[in-house]
Scaffold this motif. Structure first.
Motif, PDB file in Angstrom:
ATOM      1  N   HIS A  27       0.852  -1.177   0.000  1.00 59.75           N
ATOM      2  CA  HIS A  27       0.000   0.000   0.000  1.00 59.75           C
ATOM      3  C   HIS A  27       0.893   1.234   0.000  1.00 59.75           C
ATOM      4  O   HIS A  27       1.884   1.281   0.733  1.00 59.75           O
ATOM      5  CB  HIS A  27      -0.910  -0.005   1.234  1.00 59.75           C
ATOM      6  N   PRO A  28       0.563   2.244  -0.797  1.00 59.66           N
ATOM      7  CA  PRO A  28       1.420   3.437  -0.897  1.00 59.66           C
ATOM      8  C   PRO A  28       1.651   4.151   0.433  1.00 59.66           C
ATOM      9  O   PRO A  28       2.733   4.678   0.672  1.00 59.66           O
ATOM     10  CB  PRO A  28       0.674   4.345  -1.871  1.00 59.66           C
ATOM     11  N   ARG A  29       0.661   4.164   1.318  1.00 59.78           N
ATOM     12  CA  ARG A  29       0.818   4.852   2.612  1.00 59.78           C
ATOM     13  C   ARG A  29       1.795   4.136   3.534  1.00 59.78           C
ATOM     14  O   ARG A  29       2.225   4.704   4.543  1.00 59.78           O
ATOM     15  CB  ARG A  29      -0.525   4.966   3.313  1.00 59.78           C
ATOM     16  N   LEU A  30       2.139   2.908   3.198  1.00 57.72           N
ATOM     17  CA  LEU A  30       3.006   2.122   4.080  1.00 57.72           C
ATOM     18  C   LEU A  30       4.444   2.030   3.577  1.00 57.72           C
ATOM     19  O   LEU A  30       5.283   1.418   4.229  1.00 57.72           O
ATOM     20  CB  LEU A  30       2.416   0.721   4.251  1.00 57.72           C
ATOM     21  N   ILE A  39       2.771  -1.693  12.678  1.00 58.53           N
ATOM     22  CA  ILE A  39       1.966  -2.068  13.848  1.00 58.53           C
ATOM     23  C   ILE A  39       1.681  -0.839  14.698  1.00 58.53           C
ATOM     24  O   ILE A  39       0.564  -0.652  15.192  1.00 58.53           O
ATOM     25  CB  ILE A  39       2.653  -3.182  14.671  1.00 58.53           C
ATOM     26  N   ASN A  40       2.672   0.032  14.865  1.00 57.98           N
ATOM     27  CA  ASN A  40       2.449   1.257  15.642  1.00 57.98           C
ATOM     28  C   ASN A  40       1.415   2.157  14.963  1.00 57.98           C
ATOM     29  O   ASN A  40       0.573   2.757  15.638  1.00 57.98           O
ATOM     30  CB  ASN A  40       3.758   2.006  15.865  1.00 57.98           C
ATOM     31  N   LEU A  41       1.462   2.249  13.652  1.00 57.21           N
ATOM     32  CA  LEU A  41       0.477   3.035  12.919  1.00 57.21           C
ATOM     33  C   LEU A  41      -0.920   2.424  13.072  1.00 57.21           C
ATOM     34  O   LEU A  41      -1.894   3.137  13.358  1.00 57.21           O
ATOM     35  CB  LEU A  41       0.867   3.118  11.440  1.00 57.21           C
ATOM     36  N   SER A  62      -7.894   0.241   3.336  1.00 57.20           N
ATOM     37  CA  SER A  62      -7.010  -0.564   2.501  1.00 57.20           C
ATOM     38  C   SER A  62      -5.640  -0.719   3.169  1.00 57.20           C
ATOM     39  O   SER A  62      -5.059  -1.808   3.166  1.00 57.20           O
ATOM     40  CB  SER A  62      -6.879   0.087   1.123  1.00 57.20           C
ATOM     41  N   ALA A  63      -5.137   0.372   3.761  1.00 51.85           N
ATOM     42  CA  ALA A  63      -3.857   0.310   4.473  1.00 51.85           C
ATOM     43  C   ALA A  63      -3.967  -0.588   5.705  1.00 51.85           C
ATOM     44  O   ALA A  63      -3.064  -1.381   5.996  1.00 51.85           O
ATOM     45  CB  ALA A  63      -3.400   1.714   4.867  1.00 51.85           C
TER      46      ALA A  63
END
Length: 173
Positions: A27-30, A39-41, A62-63
């Protein structure tokens, strides 16, 4: 109806995802985040009653699904339990920062804009006949948390900042 259901339980929010929707967990945000950062996010998103707002945003959902699917793959859930599993509870709960090490933990949390660091734990899994049966899901969730209770009791100090774990330990479900 999903073929597999992963119930993500944070400090204040619970979100159900179908991890098979995000095999490969990209995923682009990751991008640029390691497993601990992800995991923190995820823990941050499932804390402070943010889950409802998150579930309204398809990109965030999705993220979330990508993080859950990646964690399941890393834990080799399918290899451990085989195809007999279709419902898994995963907790993502606050970690207590040891005295004297807070700046190290603060830096880790700050990388994703979180206030805490989080620990993910896969509870035992179940095979349910109908993933749309809310009563069966709740009953299985309770059973999985009860089986995980000794783990939380044994690691009580590590979860000292988690009000969810402390309540679980006190009440014993």
């Amino acid at each position: 109806m999903p073929t597999t259901l992963l119930r993500l339980m944070g400090e204040s929010d619970i979100i159900d995802i179908d991890p098979t929707d995000h095999e490969g967990a990209v995923h682009p945000r990751l991008m640029g985040l390691d497993a601990a950062d992800r995991i923190n996010l995820l823990g941050h998103w499932l804390d402070h009653d943010q889950g409802e707002a998150m579930s309204d945003d398809p990109d965030t959902m999705s993220a979330i699904a990508a993080i859950g699917a990646a964690f399941l793959a890393e834990q080799a859930v399918a290899a451990t339990w085989g195809d007999e599993v279709n419902f898994v509870v995963m907790t993502i709960l606050r970690e207590k920062w040891p005295v004297g090490s807070k700046s190290k933990y603060r830096a880790v949390a700050d990388r994703v804009g979180a206030n805490h660091t989080y620990i993910a734990n896969i509870c035992s899994a179940a095979k349910l006949d109908n993933l749309d049966d809310e009563a069966a899901l709740k009953q299985s969730e309770t059973a999985q948390l009860m089986m995980a209770l000794p783990h939380y009791r044994q690691n009580r100090k590590r979860f000292a900042n988690s009000s969810a774990v402390q309540t679980l330990i006190r009440q014993g479900l």
